[in-house]
Design a protein around this motif. Sequence first.
Motif, PDB file in Angstrom:
ATOM      1  N   ASP A  43      -1.356  69.097 -42.390  1.00  0.00           N
ATOM      2  CA  ASP A  43      -2.117  70.228 -42.944  1.00  0.00           C
ATOM      3  C   ASP A  43      -3.241  69.722 -43.846  1.00  0.00           C
ATOM      4  OD1 ASP A  43      -0.497  71.976 -41.620  1.00  0.00           O
ATOM      5  OD2 ASP A  43       0.650  72.611 -43.400  1.00  0.00           O
ATOM      6  N   PHE A  44      -2.935  68.718 -44.657  1.00  0.00           N
ATOM      7  CA  PHE A  44      -3.935  68.155 -45.563  1.00  0.00           C
ATOM      8  C   PHE A  44      -5.079  67.524 -44.782  1.00  0.00           C
ATOM      9  CE2 PHE A  44      -5.704  64.659 -48.054  1.00  0.00           C
ATOM     10  CZ  PHE A  44      -5.995  65.289 -49.251  1.00  0.00           C
ATOM     11  N   LEU A  45      -4.750  66.725 -43.763  1.00  0.00           N
ATOM     12  CA  LEU A  45      -5.784  66.041 -42.972  1.00  0.00           C
ATOM     13  C   LEU A  45      -6.656  67.036 -42.212  1.00  0.00           C
ATOM     14  CD1 LEU A  45      -3.722  63.020 -41.562  1.00  0.00           C
ATOM     15  CD2 LEU A  45      -5.433  62.972 -43.386  1.00  0.00           C
ATOM     16  N   LEU A  46      -6.023  68.062 -41.648  1.00  0.00           N
ATOM     17  CA  LEU A  46      -6.791  69.063 -40.908  1.00  0.00           C
ATOM     18  C   LEU A  46      -7.695  69.869 -41.842  1.00  0.00           C
ATOM     19  CD1 LEU A  46      -4.008  70.250 -38.439  1.00  0.00           C
ATOM     20  CD2 LEU A  46      -6.062  68.923 -37.867  1.00  0.00           C
ATOM     21  N   GLU A  47      -7.191  70.158 -43.040  1.00  0.00           N
ATOM     22  CA  GLU A  47      -7.996  70.878 -44.031  1.00  0.00           C
ATOM     23  C   GLU A  47      -9.228  70.061 -44.413  1.00  0.00           C
ATOM     24  OE1 GLU A  47      -7.604  72.173 -48.708  1.00  0.00           O
ATOM     25  OE2 GLU A  47      -5.784  72.063 -47.501  1.00  0.00           O
ATOM     26  N   GLU A  95       4.651  58.600 -52.887  1.00  0.00           N
ATOM     27  CA  GLU A  95       4.413  59.537 -53.987  1.00  0.00           C
ATOM     28  C   GLU A  95       2.926  59.714 -54.301  1.00  0.00           C
ATOM     29  OE1 GLU A  95       6.232  55.908 -56.272  1.00  0.00           O
ATOM     30  OE2 GLU A  95       6.187  56.626 -54.198  1.00  0.00           O
ATOM     31  N   PHE A  96       2.081  58.779 -53.812  1.00  0.00           N
ATOM     32  CA  PHE A  96       0.638  58.898 -54.040  1.00  0.00           C
ATOM     33  C   PHE A  96      -0.135  59.156 -52.741  1.00  0.00           C
ATOM     34  CE2 PHE A  96       2.232  55.794 -57.250  1.00  0.00           C
ATOM     35  CZ  PHE A  96       2.078  56.598 -58.376  1.00  0.00           C
ATOM     36  N   ALA A  97       0.598  59.470 -51.666  1.00  0.00           N
ATOM     37  CA  ALA A  97      -0.019  59.528 -50.338  1.00  0.00           C
ATOM     38  C   ALA A  97      -1.184  60.509 -50.261  1.00  0.00           C
ATOM     39  CB  ALA A  97       1.031  59.873 -49.282  1.00  0.00           C
ATOM     40  N   LEU A  98      -0.982  61.747 -50.715  1.00  0.00           N
ATOM     41  CA  LEU A  98      -2.051  62.741 -50.595  1.00  0.00           C
ATOM     42  C   LEU A  98      -3.215  62.437 -51.537  1.00  0.00           C
ATOM     43  CD1 LEU A  98      -0.163  66.126 -50.119  1.00  0.00           C
ATOM     44  CD2 LEU A  98      -1.044  64.537 -48.399  1.00  0.00           C
ATOM     45  N   GLU A  99      -2.937  61.755 -52.638  1.00  0.00           N
ATOM     46  CA  GLU A  99      -4.014  61.369 -53.555  1.00  0.00           C
ATOM     47  C   GLU A  99      -4.888  60.262 -52.963  1.00  0.00           C
ATOM     48  OE1 GLU A  99      -2.603  60.314 -57.480  1.00  0.00           O
ATOM     49  OE2 GLU A  99      -0.971  61.751 -57.339  1.00  0.00           O
ATOM     50  N   GLU A 100      -4.254  59.379 -52.195  1.00  0.00           N
ATOM     51  CA  GLU A 100      -4.937  58.165 -51.746  1.00  0.00           C
ATOM     52  C   GLU A 100      -5.352  58.168 -50.274  1.00  0.00           C
ATOM     53  OE1 GLU A 100      -2.511  54.808 -52.660  1.00  0.00           O
ATOM     54  OE2 GLU A 100      -2.512  55.175 -54.805  1.00  0.00           O
ATOM     55  N   ILE A 101      -4.835  59.126 -49.502  1.00  0.00           N
ATOM     56  CA  ILE A 101      -4.999  59.021 -48.051  1.00  0.00           C
ATOM     57  C   ILE A 101      -6.469  59.077 -47.619  1.00  0.00           C
ATOM     58  CG2 ILE A 101      -4.728  61.488 -47.529  1.00  0.00           C
ATOM     59  CD1 ILE A 101      -3.276  58.494 -45.536  1.00  0.00           C
ATOM     60  N   GLU A 102      -7.281  59.895 -48.274  1.00  0.00           N
ATOM     61  CA  GLU A 102      -8.693  59.961 -47.889  1.00  0.00           C
ATOM     62  C   GLU A 102      -9.401  58.630 -48.130  1.00  0.00           C
ATOM     63  OE1 GLU A 102     -11.102  63.769 -48.230  1.00  0.00           O
ATOM     64  OE2 GLU A 102      -9.720  63.947 -49.932  1.00  0.00           O
ATOM     65  N   ASN A 103      -9.190  58.075 -49.304  1.00  0.00           N
ATOM     66  CA  ASN A 103      -9.780  56.778 -49.628  1.00  0.00           C
ATOM     67  C   ASN A 103      -9.291  55.712 -48.652  1.00  0.00           C
ATOM     68  OD1 ASN A 103     -11.255  54.833 -50.963  1.00  0.00           O
ATOM     69  ND2 ASN A 103      -9.875  54.665 -52.697  1.00  0.00           N
ATOM     70  N   CYS A 104      -7.999  55.791 -48.334  1.00  0.00           N
ATOM     71  CA  CYS A 104      -7.408  54.835 -47.404  1.00  0.00           C
ATOM     72  C   CYS A 104      -8.059  54.947 -46.020  1.00  0.00           C
ATOM     73  CB  CYS A 104      -5.900  55.077 -47.300  1.00  0.00           C
ATOM     74  SG  CYS A 104      -5.064  53.991 -46.136  1.00  0.00           S
ATOM     75  N   ILE A 105      -8.158  56.150 -45.500  1.00  0.00           N
ATOM     76  CA  ILE A 105      -8.738  56.356 -44.163  1.00  0.00           C
ATOM     77  C   ILE A 105     -10.187  55.890 -44.126  1.00  0.00           C
ATOM     78  CG2 ILE A 105      -9.469  58.091 -42.478  1.00  0.00           C
ATOM     79  CD1 ILE A 105      -6.966  59.712 -43.289  1.00  0.00           C
ATOM     80  N   ASN A 106     -10.954  56.240 -45.138  1.00  0.00           N
ATOM     81  CA  ASN A 106     -12.362  55.838 -45.180  1.00  0.00           C
ATOM     82  C   ASN A 106     -12.508  54.320 -45.248  1.00  0.00           C
ATOM     83  OD1 ASN A 106     -13.100  58.530 -45.136  1.00  0.00           O
ATOM     84  ND2 ASN A 106     -13.273  58.698 -47.358  1.00  0.00           N
ATOM     85  N   THR A 107     -11.629  53.675 -46.025  1.00  0.00           N
ATOM     86  CA  THR A 107     -11.670  52.215 -46.151  1.00  0.00           C
ATOM     87  C   THR A 107     -11.292  51.553 -44.834  1.00  0.00           C
ATOM     88  OG1 THR A 107     -11.093  52.350 -48.502  1.00  0.00           O
ATOM     89  CG2 THR A 107     -10.751  50.235 -47.427  1.00  0.00           C
ATOM     90  N   VAL A 108     -10.191  52.030 -44.235  1.00  0.00           N
ATOM     91  CA  VAL A 108      -9.707  51.467 -42.964  1.00  0.00           C
ATOM     92  C   VAL A 108     -10.716  51.704 -41.846  1.00  0.00           C
ATOM     93  CG1 VAL A 108      -7.929  51.743 -41.194  1.00  0.00           C
ATOM     94  CG2 VAL A 108      -7.275  51.569 -43.599  1.00  0.00           C
TER      95      VAL A 108
END
Length: 210
Positions: A21-25, A106-119
């Motif tokens: 849901d977060f990624l689609l949003e 525990e930090f997944a939703l906080e960090e996932i955008e930064n992670c995806i952009n970096t990867v």
Amino acid sequence: MNKHSIITADDHPLLLKGLNDFLLEKKYNVIGSGNNGREAYNLITKMDPDIAILDIQMPYMSGLEIAKNCKTNGLNTKIVLITLHKERDLYQKAQDLNIFGYILKEFALEEIENCINTVSSGEHYYSPKIMELLADDIPEDSALTDLTPSEKKILKLIAKDKTNKEIASLLFISYRTVEKHRSNIINKLKLEPKTNSLLIWAKEHHQKFF
């Protein structure tokens, strides 16, 4: 929409739904989702996504096993693991398998955008909290003072990704001598004799002792 294709997998339905849901949003291109490791690996082989965001522990296949199979079979999907675990040996396994992302649940939703952009840009992303915890696991200063000047020189070169052959050439010593020094350094720093353990340690801590 972010053009990079993504698949996700987690055996906890609520966590998986929350992630999707977060990624689609956020307009990410989620093309598939699995409830266990086998489903995740099948999605990777069939859909060839750019990125796979996986729980590290799942039925049938773990995230690490999926990454190992991808590496063995030459699949180009970049693996991102989400984990509750903070142990150094799991981090080292992730490094050995060239896993691109490693983030704490525990930090997944906080960090996932930064992670995806970096990867997506071809770089690795590891949770800052993971790096902070590993940095706390530094050998006593006495271990560093036990290193000889030659060993310290070699450690600096290891941190710069120099191979044993390159180090031998730069320091005008034999390849065998470099290997002996590496073995001594690993023993003095009390590192586990695993693949890349010394390289990982040198890169994590080079600013603290050079």
